[in-house]
Design a protein around this motif. Sequence first.
Motif, PDB file in Angstrom:
ATOM      1  N   ILE A  67       0.986  -1.269   0.289  1.00  0.00           N
ATOM      2  CA  ILE A  67      -0.437  -0.060   0.347  1.00  0.00           C
ATOM      3  C   ILE A  67       0.784   1.011   0.370  1.00  0.00           C
ATOM      4  O   ILE A  67       0.781   2.489   0.479  1.00  0.00           O
ATOM      5  N   ARG A  68       2.184   0.768  -0.271  1.00  0.00           N
ATOM      6  CA  ARG A  68       3.112   2.348  -0.591  1.00  0.00           C
ATOM      7  C   ARG A  68       2.977   2.293   0.848  1.00  0.00           C
ATOM      8  O   ARG A  68       3.053   4.326   0.424  1.00  0.00           O
ATOM      9  N   GLU A 100      -6.742   4.861 -15.116  1.00  0.00           N
ATOM     10  CA  GLU A 100      -5.578   5.239 -14.366  1.00  0.00           C
ATOM     11  C   GLU A 100      -5.606   3.957 -12.858  1.00  0.00           C
ATOM     12  O   GLU A 100      -4.472   4.762 -11.976  1.00  0.00           O
ATOM     13  N   ALA A 101      -6.125   2.871 -12.317  1.00  0.00           N
ATOM     14  CA  ALA A 101      -6.743   2.572 -11.231  1.00  0.00           C
ATOM     15  C   ALA A 101      -5.804   1.359 -11.990  1.00  0.00           C
ATOM     16  O   ALA A 101      -4.852   0.783 -12.972  1.00  0.00           O
ATOM     17  N   ILE A 102      -4.294   1.064 -10.485  1.00  0.00           N
ATOM     18  CA  ILE A 102      -4.142   0.157 -10.392  1.00  0.00           C
ATOM     19  C   ILE A 102      -4.051  -0.988  -9.632  1.00  0.00           C
ATOM     20  O   ILE A 102      -3.773  -0.739  -8.194  1.00  0.00           O
ATOM     21  N   ILE A 103      -4.010  -2.377 -10.087  1.00  0.00           N
ATOM     22  CA  ILE A 103      -4.864  -2.824  -9.387  1.00  0.00           C
ATOM     23  C   ILE A 103      -3.760  -3.770  -9.400  1.00  0.00           C
ATOM     24  O   ILE A 103      -3.516  -4.622 -10.471  1.00  0.00           O
ATOM     25  N   GLY A 104      -3.091  -4.311  -8.083  1.00  0.00           N
ATOM     26  CA  GLY A 104      -2.443  -5.333  -7.882  1.00  0.00           C
ATOM     27  C   GLY A 104      -3.248  -6.729  -7.519  1.00  0.00           C
ATOM     28  O   GLY A 104      -4.510  -7.235  -7.767  1.00  0.00           O
ATOM     29  N   PRO A 105      -2.009  -8.124  -7.585  1.00  0.00           N
ATOM     30  CA  PRO A 105      -2.591  -9.172  -7.415  1.00  0.00           C
ATOM     31  C   PRO A 105      -3.500  -9.332  -6.034  1.00  0.00           C
ATOM     32  O   PRO A 105      -4.714  -9.890  -6.196  1.00  0.00           O
ATOM     33  N   GLU A 106      -2.900  -8.643  -5.467  1.00  0.00           N
ATOM     34  CA  GLU A 106      -4.269  -8.963  -4.158  1.00  0.00           C
ATOM     35  C   GLU A 106      -5.608  -8.566  -3.863  1.00  0.00           C
ATOM     36  O   GLU A 106      -6.430  -8.928  -3.706  1.00  0.00           O
ATOM     37  N   HIS A 150      -7.084  -7.418  -7.312  1.00  0.00           N
ATOM     38  CA  HIS A 150      -7.741  -9.219  -8.284  1.00  0.00           C
ATOM     39  C   HIS A 150      -8.194  -9.665  -7.149  1.00  0.00           C
ATOM     40  O   HIS A 150      -9.117 -10.329  -7.570  1.00  0.00           O
ATOM     41  N   ARG A 151      -7.682 -10.414  -6.035  1.00  0.00           N
ATOM     42  CA  ARG A 151      -8.349 -11.864  -5.091  1.00  0.00           C
ATOM     43  C   ARG A 151      -8.955 -11.706  -4.580  1.00  0.00           C
ATOM     44  O   ARG A 151     -10.383 -12.203  -4.148  1.00  0.00           O
ATOM     45  N   ILE A 152      -9.632 -10.126  -4.006  1.00  0.00           N
ATOM     46  CA  ILE A 152      -9.932  -9.528  -3.317  1.00  0.00           C
ATOM     47  C   ILE A 152     -11.484  -9.404  -3.623  1.00  0.00           C
ATOM     48  O   ILE A 152     -12.613  -9.400  -3.526  1.00  0.00           O
ATOM     49  N   LEU A 153     -11.022  -9.185  -5.496  1.00  0.00           N
ATOM     50  CA  LEU A 153     -12.403  -8.781  -6.068  1.00  0.00           C
ATOM     51  C   LEU A 153     -13.022 -10.201  -6.341  1.00  0.00           C
ATOM     52  O   LEU A 153     -14.079 -10.692  -6.508  1.00  0.00           O
ATOM     53  N   ARG A 190      -7.854  -2.910   5.139  1.00  0.00           N
ATOM     54  CA  ARG A 190      -8.346  -1.773   4.966  1.00  0.00           C
ATOM     55  C   ARG A 190      -8.418  -0.920   3.340  1.00  0.00           C
ATOM     56  O   ARG A 190      -8.937  -0.247   3.060  1.00  0.00           O
ATOM     57  N   VAL A 191      -7.511  -0.813   3.257  1.00  0.00           N
ATOM     58  CA  VAL A 191      -6.392   0.600   2.668  1.00  0.00           C
ATOM     59  C   VAL A 191      -6.941  -0.016   1.484  1.00  0.00           C
ATOM     60  O   VAL A 191      -7.032   1.012   0.376  1.00  0.00           O
ATOM     61  N   LEU A 192      -6.217  -1.433   1.178  1.00  0.00           N
ATOM     62  CA  LEU A 192      -6.328  -1.856  -0.412  1.00  0.00           C
ATOM     63  C   LEU A 192      -7.783  -2.105  -0.477  1.00  0.00           C
ATOM     64  O   LEU A 192      -8.457  -1.451  -1.775  1.00  0.00           O
ATOM     65  N   LEU A 193      -9.530  -2.404  -0.137  1.00  0.00           N
ATOM     66  CA  LEU A 193     -10.304  -2.037   0.122  1.00  0.00           C
ATOM     67  C   LEU A 193     -10.743  -1.104  -0.658  1.00  0.00           C
ATOM     68  O   LEU A 193     -11.661  -0.254  -0.747  1.00  0.00           O
ATOM     69  N   GLY A 194     -10.165   0.247   0.874  1.00  0.00           N
ATOM     70  CA  GLY A 194     -10.494   1.811   0.136  1.00  0.00           C
ATOM     71  C   GLY A 194     -10.504   1.848  -1.244  1.00  0.00           C
ATOM     72  O   GLY A 194     -11.316   3.166  -1.819  1.00  0.00           O
ATOM     73  N   ASP A 195      -9.291   1.141  -1.654  1.00  0.00           N
ATOM     74  CA  ASP A 195      -8.107   1.411  -2.943  1.00  0.00           C
ATOM     75  C   ASP A 195      -9.707   1.633  -3.725  1.00  0.00           C
ATOM     76  O   ASP A 195      -9.663   1.867  -5.047  1.00  0.00           O
ATOM     77  N   LEU A 196     -10.226  -0.012  -4.208  1.00  0.00           N
ATOM     78  CA  LEU A 196     -10.513  -0.567  -4.700  1.00  0.00           C
ATOM     79  C   LEU A 196     -12.159   0.120  -4.344  1.00  0.00           C
ATOM     80  O   LEU A 196     -13.057   0.894  -5.567  1.00  0.00           O
TER      81      LEU A 196
END
Length: 122
Positions: A21-22, A48-54, A56-59, A83-89
């Motif tokens: 999450i940088r 512009e979205a950068i979707i990482g493997p994690e 993609h797994r959440i999706l 929570r940060v990954l979910l917030g980005d999605l």
Amino acid sequence: MKKPEWLDEDAGPVVRPFALIRGRTRSSGDNFDLIAVVVPTGASAPPEAIIGPEQHRILELAEEGVTVAEVASELDLPLGVVRVLLGDLKDHGLIEVRPPAQVSPLPSERILKEVIHGLRAL
């Protein structure tokens, strides 16, 4: 016991969770309840979205409807990172996080006493 994919026996963690999450610790996902349900919106990711493997797994997990806690468990990541990954999605419009279902209020004491008296009368 199977080791997480991000571990290397000799080198230790290959990718630290917070590197995913940088280094961010805050996002729009900070207020997600542990038992809130994550579901996909069906929208396509913006260019512009950068979707990482994690993510993609959440999706993938969200297709069945999954709680925030289950996502953290399934990905074997700290809750803050999830929570940060979910917030980005969510910010990209790819998921919706629904609050936990409301539990109906408990019946009043008067009603319970009437039921007990009714059962005793039988």
